[in-house]
Scaffold this active site. Structure first.
Site, PDB file in Angstrom:
ATOM      1  CE1 TYR A 126       0.738   1.805   4.191  1.00 20.16           C
ATOM      2  CE2 TYR A 126       1.217  -0.540   4.347  1.00 20.16           C
ATOM      3  CZ  TYR A 126       1.344   0.744   4.843  1.00 20.16           C
ATOM      4  OH  TYR A 126       2.070   0.974   5.977  1.00 20.16           O
ATOM      5  CG  PHE A 136      -0.255   9.071   5.479  1.00 21.02           C
ATOM      6  CD1 PHE A 136      -0.364   7.770   5.936  1.00 21.02           C
ATOM      7  CD2 PHE A 136      -1.297   9.618   4.747  1.00 21.02           C
ATOM      8  CE1 PHE A 136      -1.490   7.013   5.677  1.00 21.02           C
ATOM      9  CE2 PHE A 136      -2.431   8.873   4.478  1.00 21.02           C
ATOM     10  CZ  PHE A 136      -2.527   7.567   4.944  1.00 21.02           C
ATOM     11  CG  ASP A 137       3.185   4.160   6.430  1.00 17.27           C
ATOM     12  OD1 ASP A 137       4.386   4.003   6.150  1.00 17.27           O
ATOM     13  OD2 ASP A 137       2.591   3.442   7.250  1.00 17.27           O
ATOM     14  CB  ILE A 156      -8.170   1.953  10.015  1.00 17.02           C
ATOM     15  CG1 ILE A 156      -7.665   1.740   8.584  1.00 17.02           C
ATOM     16  CG2 ILE A 156      -7.183   2.808  10.806  1.00 17.02           C
ATOM     17  CD1 ILE A 156      -7.475   3.011   7.788  1.00 17.02           C
ATOM     18  CE1 TYR A 182      -5.078   5.189  12.680  1.00 15.30           C
ATOM     19  CE2 TYR A 182      -5.036   6.136  10.472  1.00 15.30           C
ATOM     20  CZ  TYR A 182      -4.609   5.190  11.377  1.00 15.30           C
ATOM     21  OH  TYR A 182      -3.711   4.223  10.982  1.00 15.30           O
ATOM     22  CG  PHE A 198      -4.953   3.556   2.084  1.00 18.85           C
ATOM     23  CD1 PHE A 198      -3.705   3.528   2.699  1.00 18.85           C
ATOM     24  CD2 PHE A 198      -6.053   3.960   2.842  1.00 18.85           C
ATOM     25  CE1 PHE A 198      -3.555   3.898   4.028  1.00 18.85           C
ATOM     26  CE2 PHE A 198      -5.909   4.322   4.166  1.00 18.85           C
ATOM     27  CZ  PHE A 198      -4.659   4.295   4.766  1.00 18.85           C
TER      28      PHE A 198
END
Length: 210
Positions: A126, A136-137, A156, A182, A198
């Site tokens: 991902y 962010f990741d 999540i 979140y 994503f």
């Protein structure tokens, strides 16, 4: 009485020393990855994840996407397909499937085989973005897919919902609304009440545990 007082004072000093060492140890530990791992997010409701999955992938969700040729099955190289620059605009989402619960997704590549089951281990590549285009990741940056077991509340709720509808080899771009991510929490670079986008690929399925 004096000897008893000395023992009590010695015990108090040992306790204070232990607490100070533990506090310093916590401060020195390296920061953990915050998406989509369990350690830095609240536990999710498994019932909510199941409900979200049913809503996201509800029949005739796949039929709504049109024939397979509507989606690029070849496309960019393995390394670059989840890359994006700049904010995600309305034009970017123009051919996405939009659900009433706020999910949006687009299938880039169909998978093969069976969909994962509850308690089954899955391996997912991902890359995650905020809608302003900030990454962010990414598991691609780490060089290996992220693995977790479905139905254990380790990720999540939005991830549970999306992965449950995928087959091995499938690639999607999906937008997860805040209530399935979140919520009103700030997690690292992710502001409160953020929609998360994503790029996701279900690499393979693992074993199933009761």
């Amino acid at each position: 009485p004096n000897r008893c007082t000395c023992f009590k004072m010695r015990g108090l000093l040992v306790l204070l020393y232990s607490v100070s060492i533990y506090t310093l140890d916590l401060k020195s530990r390296p920061a953990r990855s915050y998406v989509p791992s369990y350690q830095t997010r609240r536990k999710v409701s498994i019932a909510a994840a199941t409900s979200a999955a049913a809503s996201v992938w509800a029949v005739p969700a796949f039929a709504l996407t049109g024939p397979l040729q509507d989606f690029p099955l070849g496309g960019p190289s393995e390394a670059s397909w989840p890359s994006h620059k700049g904010p995600f605009t309305d034009d970017f989402f123009s051919d996405f499937i939009k659900k009433e619960n706020g999910f949006k997704y687009k299938i880039l590549k169909e998978g093969e085989g069976e969909k994962p089951m509850d308690k089954q281990k899955v391996y997912v590549h991902y890359t995650g973005y905020l809608l302003n285009g900030e990454k962010f990741d990414s598991s691609y940056d780490k060089g290996q897919p992220f693995d977790f077991r479905l139905g254990k509340g380790k990720v999540i709720t939005g991830w549970e919902a999306i992965v449950k509808g995928m087959k091995p080899g499938m690639r999607v771009i999906a937008v997860v609304p805040p209530q399935y991510a979140y919520g009103n929490q700030k997690i690292g670079a992710i502001p409160p009440n953020s929609e998360l986008l994503f790029y996701m690929e279900l690499v393979k399925l693992g074993n199933i545990k009761a």
